[in-house]
Scaffold this active site. Structure first.
Site, PDB file in Angstrom:
ATOM      1  N   ASP A 207      35.744  44.166 -32.674  1.00 54.11           N
ATOM      2  CA  ASP A 207      35.955  42.961 -33.473  1.00 54.11           C
ATOM      3  C   ASP A 207      35.898  43.295 -34.969  1.00 54.11           C
ATOM      4  OD1 ASP A 207      36.059  39.945 -33.276  1.00 54.11           O
ATOM      5  OD2 ASP A 207      34.249  40.120 -34.511  1.00 54.11           O
ATOM      6  N   GLU A 308      32.430  62.008 -24.873  1.00 54.43           N
ATOM      7  CA  GLU A 308      31.423  62.673 -24.024  1.00 54.43           C
ATOM      8  C   GLU A 308      31.484  62.145 -22.592  1.00 54.43           C
ATOM      9  OE1 GLU A 308      27.464  62.046 -25.464  1.00 54.43           O
ATOM     10  OE2 GLU A 308      28.039  62.551 -27.515  1.00 54.43           O
TER      11      GLU A 308
HETATM   12  C1  NOJ Z   1      37.676  37.965 -34.492  1.00 58.90           C
HETATM   13  C2  NOJ Z   1      37.530  37.241 -33.206  1.00 58.90           C
HETATM   14  O1  NOJ Z   1      38.664  37.450 -32.425  1.00 58.90           O
HETATM   15  C3  NOJ Z   1      37.310  35.800 -33.553  1.00 58.90           C
HETATM   16  O2  NOJ Z   1      37.393  34.971 -32.443  1.00 58.90           O
HETATM   17  C4  NOJ Z   1      35.980  35.682 -34.228  1.00 58.90           C
HETATM   18  O3  NOJ Z   1      35.776  34.353 -34.650  1.00 58.90           O
HETATM   19  C5  NOJ Z   1      35.897  36.589 -35.450  1.00 58.90           C
HETATM   20  N1  NOJ Z   1      36.428  37.894 -35.196  1.00 58.90           N
HETATM   21  C6  NOJ Z   1      34.483  36.768 -35.882  1.00 58.90           C
HETATM   22  O4  NOJ Z   1      33.776  37.542 -34.949  1.00 58.90           O
END
Ligand code: NOJ
Length: 593
Positions: A207, A308
């Site tokens: 993310d 690994e």
């Molecule tokens: C990207 C994620 O896909 C989204 O849903 C989220 O709100 C933001 N990152 C923050 O984590």
């Protein structure tokens, strides 16, 4: 022996809250996922990616993690996870999970400890606490805005009851950003990676993989008005910038509307034919919180850790950067395996634009020996059955609702989406699908205001609808309560009355249904090894047609209004009815030729 399965994989995104609900509480869960794996096997995907199911107060639908190594009771238990993983593997489906390293939940024990500790303490040093500006430190430390609207800083009340320091949150105030210059943070994430790798996961979707490192001194910054909220200008701008940067033929006449500052100069292949690292001259896009160079050493470290483990575990970047050649930095041979191709997602249904983005993608990813990825929908964007036909500007993250303008009718929107998917699934590389698109689900526009849950909605006082419209629990059985999402009629977001005919059981085995189209396309894609193929453009078609060959398959997609004569060859797949040998508007056909 390595298969490099990820180079060609069709990866299906499960949004656990909305996929299948085994216990009937209206929220999807891991047992629900397990119960529906047979349907996914039947669909013909290679892997699933699960959005977060970890312990979380769910202020951002699970992207606010309070415990990275446990399952939230709403979704089940670690034992449920193990069962789901084993069952998926038994069906030949790999499992990728979400990793959220930019920020935690404010309920994470580290953040709670930071709140209880004084300024300057080691507990605060895991996050980005700063003194405020102005008299009494009453102003935020800088001018940054949150992606979800409003300021990116929140002031804390110190343990003695006085207003104190501020902490950074690029997203909701319940999502404090970690300080990735702190070795303790790095060590903790290595532990988290190992925890899940030891359990057997096949990889991680990372993310905000462009956001973890911030420019030193956290300088003020005002983003360009046209930028997407996650960074990156997106779509055509990114493509045009990429094309003009690479100087490719596709760039002829293209402008550089975002003033791109990246150029990729490819060095010749080495003796083994492997492209050497491109020299990417990257001055960044200026945002002191997106795409800082320091993120790459983190991914090199993680890649070494993953390597690994046996079994080709992968890292996929969610990084909204542009222009396209910049994304190549995330997938250099010693970093991640894949990065989402948001430039492709944001490209309109326009043949010239599609050709440009496809060229630019294959060139950018190919320059570092990585596969291109392709994606049209996910849990953060308006579903493509609606999005590709919206006629008014709609920046990513804003969402659609009753006040939105330029909304399409369902049938024409779906027709275009099916054509777009048929085009995408014929491209070489790895494709991502988002749950429900195989049913032709549109964005849900008419959610009641009091049902909306996206923090964007609250942080902009309803000015932006946010992302709930693409997150409505999906329909499995047309006549069952909650359309078979769960055993009761509970559903955390209300499902539209007209979804019965879109339910999986109403489409299974029906010629011409969207589900059948996806199944056929995925099967043919595998049979003809299109993911591992090579694309060559076919001349002689009108400007509004995207036509190419991938191996033994010829693909013709008609984005324009006028019907087009198909070339010779057996039609193996069509996204909609053909008129003899003519391809109507908004239709894609695959031919063996
Ligand atoms: C990207 C994620 O896909 C989204 O849903 C989220 O709100 C933001 N990152 C923050 O984590």
């Amino acid at each position: 022996m390595t298969s490099e399965w990820w180079r060609t994989a069709a990866i299906y995104q499960i949004y656990p809250r909305s996929f299948a609900d085994a216990n009937g509480d209206g929220m999807g869960d891991l047992a629900g996922i397990t119960s529906r794996l047979g349907d996914l096997q039947e669909l013909g995907i290679d892997a699933i990616w699960l959005s977060p199911f970890f312990t979380s107060p769910q202020r951002d639908a699970g992207y606010d993690v309070a415990d990275y190594c446990d399952v939230d009771p709403r979704f089940g238990t670690l034992a449920d996870f193990d069962v789901m993983l084993a069952e998926a593997h038994a069906r030949g489906i790999r499992v990728i999970i979400d990793l959220v390293p930019n920020h935690s939940s404010d309920q994470h024990e580290w953040f709670q400890a930071a709140l209880a500790a004084p300024a300057g303490s080691p507990e605060r040093a895991r996050y980005l606490f700063r003194d405020g500006r102005g008299p009494g430190g009453d102003e935020p430390p800088n001018n940054w805005d949150s992606v979800f609207g409003g300021p990116a800083w929140t002031r804390v009340i110190e343990p003695d009851g006085t207003p104190g320091q501020w902490y950074l949150h690029l997203f909701d105030s319940s999502q404090p950003d970690f300080d990735w210059t702190n070795e303790e943070v790095r060590a903790e994430f290595r532990r988290i990676l190992r925890f899940w790798l030891d359990r057997g996961v096949d990889g991680f979707r990372v993310d905000v993989a462009h956001g973890m490192v911030k420019a030193e001194g956290l300088p003020d910054y005002t983003p360009p008005a046209e930028g997407g909220s996650m960074g990156g200008a997106g779509g055509l701008e990114a493509v045009d910038a990429a094309a003009s940067a690479s100087g490719s033929a596709a760039a002829a006449g293209a402008t550089d509307p975002v003033g791109a500052t990246t150029t990729a100069v490819l060095s010749p292949p080495d003796e083994a034919g492997v492209p050497l690292e491109p020299e990417i001259h990257d001055e960044g896009d200026g945002a002191p919180y997106w795409g800082q160079d320091g993120v790459h050493e983190i991914y090199r470290d993680w890649r070494a850790l993953l390597d690994e483990y046996p079994g080709e575990r992968i890292l996929t970047a969610e990084a909204w950067v542009d222009p396209l050649p910049r994304i190549a930095k995330w997938v250099r041979p010693d970093e991640m395996h894949q990065a989402f191709n948001f430039a492709y997602l944001e490209t309109p249904w326009d043949a010239a634009a599609l050709r440009r983005v496809i060229d630019a993608s294959l060139e950018a990813f190919g320059a570092v020996g990585a596969p291109s990825t392709w994606v049209l929908s996910n849990h953060d964007v308006v579903r493509h059955a609606t999005r590709l036909s919206v006629t008014e500007a709609n920046p990513q993250g804003h969402g659609l609702g009753p006040r939105s303008k330029g909304l399409p009718e369902y049938e024409p929107g779906l027709r275009r989406a099916r054509a777009a998917t048929a085009l995408m699934l014929a491209l070489p590389g790895s494709a991502y699908l988002y749950q429900g698109e195989e049913l032709g689900l549109p964005e849900v526009i008419h959610l009641p205001d009091d049902a909306r849950q996206d923090p964007t909605w609250f942080r902009t006082a309803g000015e932006r609808y946010g992302r709930d419209g693409c997150r409505v629990p999906i329909p499995w059985e047309g006549t069952a309560p909650s359309y078979g999402f769960g055993p009761s009629d509970a559903s955390w977001l209300p499902q539209p009355a007209e979804w019965a005919s879109l339910a999986r059981d109403a489409q299974r085995g029906i010629p011409g249904s969207t589900l059948t189209l996806y199944q056929d396309a995925l099967r043919l894609r595998r049979e003809h090894a299109l993911g591992a193929g090579t694309l060559s453009w076919l001349p002689g078609f009108p400007e509004s047609v995207v036509a190419f060959r991938n191996g033994s398959i010829v693909v013709v997609a008609n984005t324009g209004p006028a019907p087009v004569e198909l070339p010779a060859g057996d039609v193996l797949l069509a996204s909609g009815p053909l008129d003899g040998r003519t391809l109507p508007h908004d239709t894609t056909a695959w031919l063996r030729a």
